[in-house]
Design a protein around this motif. Structure first.
Motif, mmCIF file in Angstrom:
data_model
loop_
_atom_site.group_PDB
_atom_site.id
_atom_site.type_symbol
_atom_site.label_atom_id
_atom_site.label_comp_id
_atom_site.label_asym_id
_atom_site.label_seq_id
_atom_site.Cartn_x
_atom_site.Cartn_y
_atom_site.Cartn_z
ATOM 1 N N HIS A 66 0.842 -1.205 0.000
ATOM 2 C CA HIS A 66 0.000 0.000 0.000
ATOM 3 C C HIS A 66 0.876 1.253 0.000
ATOM 4 O O HIS A 66 1.558 1.540 0.986
ATOM 5 C CB HIS A 66 -0.914 -0.005 1.241
ATOM 6 C CG HIS A 66 -1.858 1.154 1.302
ATOM 7 N ND1 HIS A 66 -3.210 1.016 1.133
ATOM 8 C CD2 HIS A 66 -1.651 2.475 1.512
ATOM 9 C CE1 HIS A 66 -3.796 2.203 1.237
ATOM 10 N NE2 HIS A 66 -2.862 3.106 1.471
ATOM 11 N N HIS A 68 1.243 5.448 -2.085
ATOM 12 C CA HIS A 68 0.717 6.431 -3.040
ATOM 13 C C HIS A 68 1.909 7.095 -3.725
ATOM 14 O O HIS A 68 2.507 8.019 -3.158
ATOM 15 C CB HIS A 68 -0.094 7.497 -2.306
ATOM 16 C CG HIS A 68 -1.268 6.956 -1.540
ATOM 17 N ND1 HIS A 68 -2.556 7.043 -1.987
ATOM 18 C CD2 HIS A 68 -1.345 6.305 -0.348
ATOM 19 C CE1 HIS A 68 -3.388 6.485 -1.115
ATOM 20 N NE2 HIS A 68 -2.664 6.035 -0.101
ATOM 21 N N HIS A 222 -9.310 2.338 1.114
ATOM 22 C CA HIS A 222 -8.956 2.537 2.524
ATOM 23 C C HIS A 222 -10.135 2.169 3.408
ATOM 24 O O HIS A 222 -11.282 2.393 3.026
ATOM 25 C CB HIS A 222 -8.602 4.005 2.778
ATOM 26 C CG HIS A 222 -7.371 4.466 2.062
ATOM 27 N ND1 HIS A 222 -7.404 4.919 0.769
ATOM 28 C CD2 HIS A 222 -6.082 4.539 2.460
ATOM 29 C CE1 HIS A 222 -6.173 5.268 0.394
ATOM 30 N NE2 HIS A 222 -5.351 5.044 1.404
ATOM 31 N N HIS A 261 -5.123 -0.016 6.115
ATOM 32 C CA HIS A 261 -5.326 0.356 7.526
ATOM 33 C C HIS A 261 -6.202 -0.635 8.288
ATOM 34 O O HIS A 261 -5.695 -1.565 8.874
ATOM 35 C CB HIS A 261 -5.808 1.806 7.652
ATOM 36 C CG HIS A 261 -4.876 2.752 6.956
ATOM 37 N ND1 HIS A 261 -3.702 3.170 7.516
ATOM 38 C CD2 HIS A 261 -4.918 3.300 5.711
ATOM 39 C CE1 HIS A 261 -3.058 3.951 6.661
ATOM 40 N NE2 HIS A 261 -3.768 4.043 5.558
ATOM 41 N N ASP A 312 2.492 3.073 2.958
ATOM 42 C CA ASP A 312 1.542 4.176 2.832
ATOM 43 C C ASP A 312 2.228 5.526 2.631
ATOM 44 O O ASP A 312 1.783 6.545 3.148
ATOM 45 C CB ASP A 312 0.583 4.237 4.033
ATOM 46 C CG ASP A 312 -0.631 5.120 3.755
ATOM 47 O OD1 ASP A 312 -0.953 5.321 2.576
ATOM 48 O OD2 ASP A 312 -1.246 5.614 4.713
#
Ligand code: GUN
Ligand code: ZN
Length: 456
Positions: A66, A68, A222, A261, A312
């Protein structure tokens, strides 16, 4: 190719496998065809050229489930919790991905950095921009990393420059999926990426679920990260029993679903997640950075939930999965320490019945299991990540029949006196807690060297 080095892997949460003088045979197709003690392996392959990498160690490649990519330039923007942080720091960075050249340059840097830190498989959110997403795929194709990538989908509660109409979002996503899903023998895959329930209409989520089903692609989003976010989801979806129920209603749960999460989950939600085979992605450095909470990781694992690890980035400040493993152990220890204190305090409250104490313990997600250790974290970052991607029979082990995704690691970089050691548990603990950026000497995906540290 027959490689000689120490071999270290973690087939389970408790088990370390170590070969001090190991041999690993990789064929021309990028598969491991033999592995074990060097003497035995070399005897089975007389005449094969030996690449002697000692004193380096070989580890399975790390899986970041995960992150971005467009947020790389915004890492470590401190001071806010999730929702205001998105508005203030993240949406402006993502809006800049309207510029395809900027997206491509960022992708090149990001992927090179990730490989240099040992990530051989990465699961990425792009932005809403199709051209930028395509550029990220192209860069991943060129550098050799294994990647699951998706165009972020947002058709409400986003700034104008990042809001799409529902039809365009679905059409662009489908086109990207058709172009990239399964490319290069499955090295590149597509994830339909509705950002999170608050920024997606019901139609968008339904459509994303249907398209993922149609193409056998992944879904990523998420879930239950921050208490303000939970409250917002309750307001926006009054018909749903819970945050997890929103995704269930719109067909987004299943064994190809990766949920970032998942910190604040009621027992009924955990049951739905378990029964649907969905995967939670634990992002401990991000959870600390945004003050979101501490996942009761051992409790979730003990209940049979599938959990992998993710950086993340940009809420997580580093691309290093070694560092993320350390953060996972630290978060687990802190949770346990807090729990010890809470339990002691609870026992001192006068007049509480046993039944009331049990109720409080349940509400606090108290967990009787010991904290996560380095072996458990290493397992989650390798084989655990592979299993979440349905690749448990191909990735995460140094054994015949597995793909040759592996790292060459200089363990001396983690030793205070730069020594070699043959104590695998201690070395691993140092790799995890002292994640030096120079650990990784080389990174291979399917036998192809994708990163090589110059000067070694
Ligand atoms: N929830 C929705 N979008 C995001 C994001 O970009 N980062 C994190 N950490 N949580 C999110
Ligand atoms: Zn995220």
């Amino acid at each position: 190719m027959l490689i000689r080095a120490s071999l270290l892997s973690a087939p389970s949460l408790q088990e370390l496998r170590f070969e001090a003088d190991g041999g690993l045979v990789v064929d021309g197709k990028g598969s491991i065809t033999d592995a074990g003690a060097f003497e035995a392996v070399s005897a089975r392959h007389p005449g094969m050229v030996v690449e002697d990498l000692r004193p380096f160690w070989i580890l399975p490649g790390l899986v970041d489930l995960h992150a971005h990519l467009p947020q790389y330039e915004a890492v470590a923007a401190d001071g806010l919790e999730l929702l205001p942080w998105l508005e203030r720091h993240i949406f402006p960075a993502e809006a800049r991905f309207a510029d395809g050249a900027h997206a491509r340059a960022t992708a090149r840097t990001y992927l090179r950095d990730a490989l240099s830190l040992g990530t051989t498989t990465t699961v990425l959110y792009a932005t809403i921009h199709a051209e930028a997403t395509d550029a990220i795929f192209q860069e991943a194709e060129a550098c050799g990393i294994r990647a699951v990538i998706g165009k972020t989908m947002m058709d409400r509660h986003a700034p104008g420059s990042l809001r799409e109409d529902t039809e365009t979002s679905l059409r662009d996503s489908e086109e990207l999926c058709r172009a990239w899903h399964g490319r290069d023998g499955g090295r590149l895959q597509y994830a339909f990426t509705p950002r999170f329930a608050p920024s997606c209409s019901r139609e968008l989520m339904l459509g994303a679920g249907r398209l993922a089903q149609k193409y056998g692609a992944f879904i990523q989003t998420h879930l239950a990260e921050n208490l303000q976010e939970l409250e917002w989801v309750r307001e926006l979806f009054p018909e749903a029993d819970s945050y997890t129920d929103v995704y269930r209603r719109f067909g987004l749960l299943g064994s190809r679903t990766l949920l970032g999460h998942g910190i604040h989950l009621a027992p009924a939600e955990r049951r739905v997640l378990r029964e649907s085979g969905s995967h939670l992605i634990h992002c401990p450095s991000s959870n600390a950075f945004l003050q979101s909470g501490i996942m009761p990781l051992r409790k979730w694992l003990g209940e049979g939930l599938s959990v992998g690890l993710g950086t993340d980035v940009g809420a997580g400040p580093s691309l290093s999965m070694f560092r993320e493993m350390g953060e996972a152990c630290t978060a687990s220890k802190l949770r346990r320490a807090a729990q010890t204190v809470q339990t002691a305090r609870l026992s001192q409250v006068p007049g509480l019945s046993e039944e009331q104490k049990l109720l409080v313990a349940g509400a606090l997600d108290l967990d009787p299991q010991p904290a996560l250790d380095a072996v458990g974290a290493f397992h989650l970052a390798t084989r655990g990540g592979a299993e979440a991607l349905g690749l448990g029979d191909r990735l995460g082990r140094l054994e015949p029949g597995f793909d040759a995704d592996f790292l060459v690691v200089d363990i001396r970089q983690a030793d205070p006196l730069k020594r070699v050691s043959a104590d695998p548990a201690h070395v691993l603990s140092r790799l995890v807690y002292r994640s030096d950026p120079h650990l990784v000497q080389a990174a291979y995906v399917r036998g192809r060297r994708c990163f090589h540290r110059s000067g070694t």
